[in-house]
Write a protein that holds these residues in place. Structure first.
Motif, PDB file in Angstrom:
ATOM      1  N   ASN A 226      11.779  11.466  -6.106  1.00  0.00           N
ATOM      2  CA  ASN A 226      11.443  12.569  -6.135  1.00  0.00           C
ATOM      3  C   ASN A 226      11.087  12.822  -7.673  1.00  0.00           C
ATOM      4  OD1 ASN A 226      12.655  14.643  -4.398  1.00  0.00           O
ATOM      5  ND2 ASN A 226      14.432  14.610  -4.874  1.00  0.00           N
ATOM      6  N   THR A 227      10.948  11.579  -8.179  1.00  0.00           N
ATOM      7  CA  THR A 227      10.537  10.879  -9.457  1.00  0.00           C
ATOM      8  C   THR A 227       9.717   9.638  -9.880  1.00  0.00           C
ATOM      9  OG1 THR A 227      12.490   9.484  -9.775  1.00  0.00           O
ATOM     10  CG2 THR A 227      13.055  11.697 -10.650  1.00  0.00           C
ATOM     11  N   SER A 228       8.779   9.450  -8.629  1.00  0.00           N
ATOM     12  CA  SER A 228       8.066   8.076  -8.992  1.00  0.00           C
ATOM     13  C   SER A 228       6.928   7.929  -7.496  1.00  0.00           C
ATOM     14  CB  SER A 228       9.140   6.914  -9.172  1.00  0.00           C
ATOM     15  OG  SER A 228       7.671   6.051  -9.065  1.00  0.00           O
ATOM     16  N   THR A 229       6.251   7.830  -7.357  1.00  0.00           N
ATOM     17  CA  THR A 229       5.433   7.512  -6.117  1.00  0.00           C
ATOM     18  C   THR A 229       5.022   6.456  -6.673  1.00  0.00           C
ATOM     19  OG1 THR A 229       4.688   9.897  -6.154  1.00  0.00           O
ATOM     20  CG2 THR A 229       3.869   7.755  -4.929  1.00  0.00           C
ATOM     21  N   PHE A 230       5.756   5.604  -5.219  1.00  0.00           N
ATOM     22  CA  PHE A 230       5.231   3.710  -4.576  1.00  0.00           C
ATOM     23  C   PHE A 230       3.366   4.042  -4.628  1.00  0.00           C
ATOM     24  CE2 PHE A 230       4.100   0.840  -1.338  1.00  0.00           C
ATOM     25  CZ  PHE A 230       4.723  -0.562  -2.941  1.00  0.00           C
ATOM     26  N   HIS A 231       2.278   3.691  -5.108  1.00  0.00           N
ATOM     27  CA  HIS A 231       1.338   4.048  -5.010  1.00  0.00           C
ATOM     28  C   HIS A 231      -0.252   2.556  -5.339  1.00  0.00           C
ATOM     29  CE1 HIS A 231      -1.827   6.762  -5.645  1.00  0.00           C
ATOM     30  NE2 HIS A 231      -1.222   7.408  -4.795  1.00  0.00           N
ATOM     31  N   PRO A 232       0.794   1.451  -5.118  1.00  0.00           N
ATOM     32  CA  PRO A 232      -0.176   0.448  -5.219  1.00  0.00           C
ATOM     33  C   PRO A 232      -0.750   0.312  -4.370  1.00  0.00           C
ATOM     34  CG  PRO A 232       1.734  -0.356  -4.713  1.00  0.00           C
ATOM     35  CD  PRO A 232       2.275   0.572  -4.673  1.00  0.00           C
ATOM     36  N   LYS A 233      -2.239  -0.046  -4.156  1.00  0.00           N
ATOM     37  CA  LYS A 233      -2.970  -0.890  -3.061  1.00  0.00           C
ATOM     38  C   LYS A 233      -3.289  -2.256  -3.623  1.00  0.00           C
ATOM     39  CE  LYS A 233      -2.944   3.407  -3.168  1.00  0.00           C
ATOM     40  NZ  LYS A 233      -2.762   5.390  -4.856  1.00  0.00           N
TER      41      LYS A 233
ATOM     42  N   VAL B  27       0.623  -0.921  -0.017  1.00  0.00           N
ATOM     43  CA  VAL B  27      -0.285   0.011  -0.650  1.00  0.00           C
ATOM     44  C   VAL B  27       0.909   0.950  -0.191  1.00  0.00           C
ATOM     45  CG1 VAL B  27      -2.034  -0.571   1.074  1.00  0.00           C
ATOM     46  CG2 VAL B  27      -0.428   0.270   2.659  1.00  0.00           C
ATOM     47  N   ALA B  28       0.189   2.799  -0.918  1.00  0.00           N
ATOM     48  CA  ALA B  28       0.941   3.317  -0.691  1.00  0.00           C
ATOM     49  C   ALA B  28       1.134   4.235   0.822  1.00  0.00           C
ATOM     50  CB  ALA B  28       0.886   4.580  -1.834  1.00  0.00           C
ATOM     51  N   PHE B  29      -0.201   4.237   1.050  1.00  0.00           N
ATOM     52  CA  PHE B  29       0.476   4.290   2.193  1.00  0.00           C
ATOM     53  C   PHE B  29      -0.654   4.045   3.850  1.00  0.00           C
ATOM     54  CE2 PHE B  29      -1.134   8.034  -0.477  1.00  0.00           C
ATOM     55  CZ  PHE B  29       0.113   7.971  -0.907  1.00  0.00           C
ATOM     56  N   LEU B  30       0.144   3.807   5.000  1.00  0.00           N
ATOM     57  CA  LEU B  30      -0.758   2.984   6.490  1.00  0.00           C
ATOM     58  C   LEU B  30      -0.942   4.180   6.708  1.00  0.00           C
ATOM     59  CD1 LEU B  30      -1.192   0.251   7.821  1.00  0.00           C
ATOM     60  CD2 LEU B  30       1.589   0.812   8.949  1.00  0.00           C
ATOM     61  N   LYS B  31      -1.411   3.847   8.006  1.00  0.00           N
ATOM     62  CA  LYS B  31      -2.471   4.672   9.236  1.00  0.00           C
ATOM     63  C   LYS B  31      -2.899   4.166  10.609  1.00  0.00           C
ATOM     64  CE  LYS B  31      -3.178   9.043   6.534  1.00  0.00           C
ATOM     65  NZ  LYS B  31      -4.254  10.451   6.518  1.00  0.00           N
ATOM     66  N   HIS B  32      -2.712   4.495  11.181  1.00  0.00           N
ATOM     67  CA  HIS B  32      -3.173   3.855  13.034  1.00  0.00           C
ATOM     68  C   HIS B  32      -4.537   2.973  12.411  1.00  0.00           C
ATOM     69  CE1 HIS B  32      -2.790   2.581  16.665  1.00  0.00           C
ATOM     70  NE2 HIS B  32      -3.963   3.423  17.004  1.00  0.00           N
ATOM     71  N   SER B  33      -5.060   4.351  12.044  1.00  0.00           N
ATOM     72  CA  SER B  33      -6.796   3.924  11.961  1.00  0.00           C
ATOM     73  C   SER B  33      -7.009   2.399  10.975  1.00  0.00           C
ATOM     74  CB  SER B  33      -8.012   5.349  11.227  1.00  0.00           C
ATOM     75  OG  SER B  33      -7.130   5.975   9.715  1.00  0.00           O
TER      76      SER B  33
END
Length: 222
Positions: free
Chosen positions: A94-101, A31-37
């Protein structure tokens, strides 16, 4: 079989992941982003999965500092308790975002894959407007081969790092600085938006007539 899931349906992303954790033996999540929730919403099912010997490889992106440092700490504590939870961080670029889900689960006979828009956050799994595709196949079908190739490529990406105490501490400090800067920028943006003129109704008609009557501006337009 292919299905579509959304958080507005009879079963949302959180409920689906909980059921997959309850019924699978092996999983891979990127996943691109992980949150505590998000971690909290599946934690009980995740711990039960790991306690009975389930294997999980988990990858988390850190672009834009949207992944929460506290969530990474919680994940690290789980990994220290359950050796079959193996996780990696993906450094910013700066050139690429890790964006999978990407969520893949399987048992002795079947494999399930979900991929779409939902990150491992409370909003992504339950309250946001999210849509994902679900693909199911037998363990002997082509989906296992395809997922294996994708997961190998993700896991061996040059930006992948093994989390350490030093890395987590540095990220926590950096993300706190970024959070304060973003909060200040959002407040400044809100002030600027509120200062923009609100042209509507008769005021808009008057401004248009004044523009059309201005010879200099009409010459510029021509």
């Amino acid at each position: 079989m292919i299905r579509i899931i959304s958080n507005e349906g009879q079963r949302n992303h959180r409920q689906l992941l909980q059921s997959w954790l309850d019924g699978s033996l092996d999983a891979f999540v990127a996943v691109a982003f992980l949150k505590h929730s998000g971690l909290r919403s599946i934690k009980t099912h995740l711990e039960a999965f790991l306690h009975r010997g389930g294997t999980l490889r988990l990858m988390v992106g850190t672009d834009f500092f949207l992944t929460e440092a506290q969530a990474l700490r919680d994940l690290d504590r789980l990994a220290k308790i359950y050796p079959k939870l193996e996780w990696r961080l993906v450094e910013q670029s700066n050139t690429s975002t890790f964006h999978p889900k990407y969520y893949r689960f399987q048992d002795a006979a079947n494999v399930w894959l979900m991929t779409g828009s939902a990150n491992l956050t409370g909003g992504g799994l339950e309250s946001n407007i999210e849509v994902s595709a679900i693909i199911e196949d037998s363990i002997n079908g082509p989906l296992v081969r395809e997922t294996s190739k994708v997961e190998s490529g993700l896991w061996n990406n040059p930006r992948v790092v093994v989390p350490t105490e030093e890395w987590l501490g540095r990220y926590a400090a950096q993300s706190e600085t970024a959070r304060k800067r973003m909060k200040a920028a959002e407040a400044e943006l809100q002030r600027e938006l509120e200062e923009l003129p609100k042209l509507e109704g008769q005021q808009l008609v008057n401004e248009l007539e004044a523009y059309r009557a201005n010879a200099e501006q009409q010459a510029d337009l021509a």
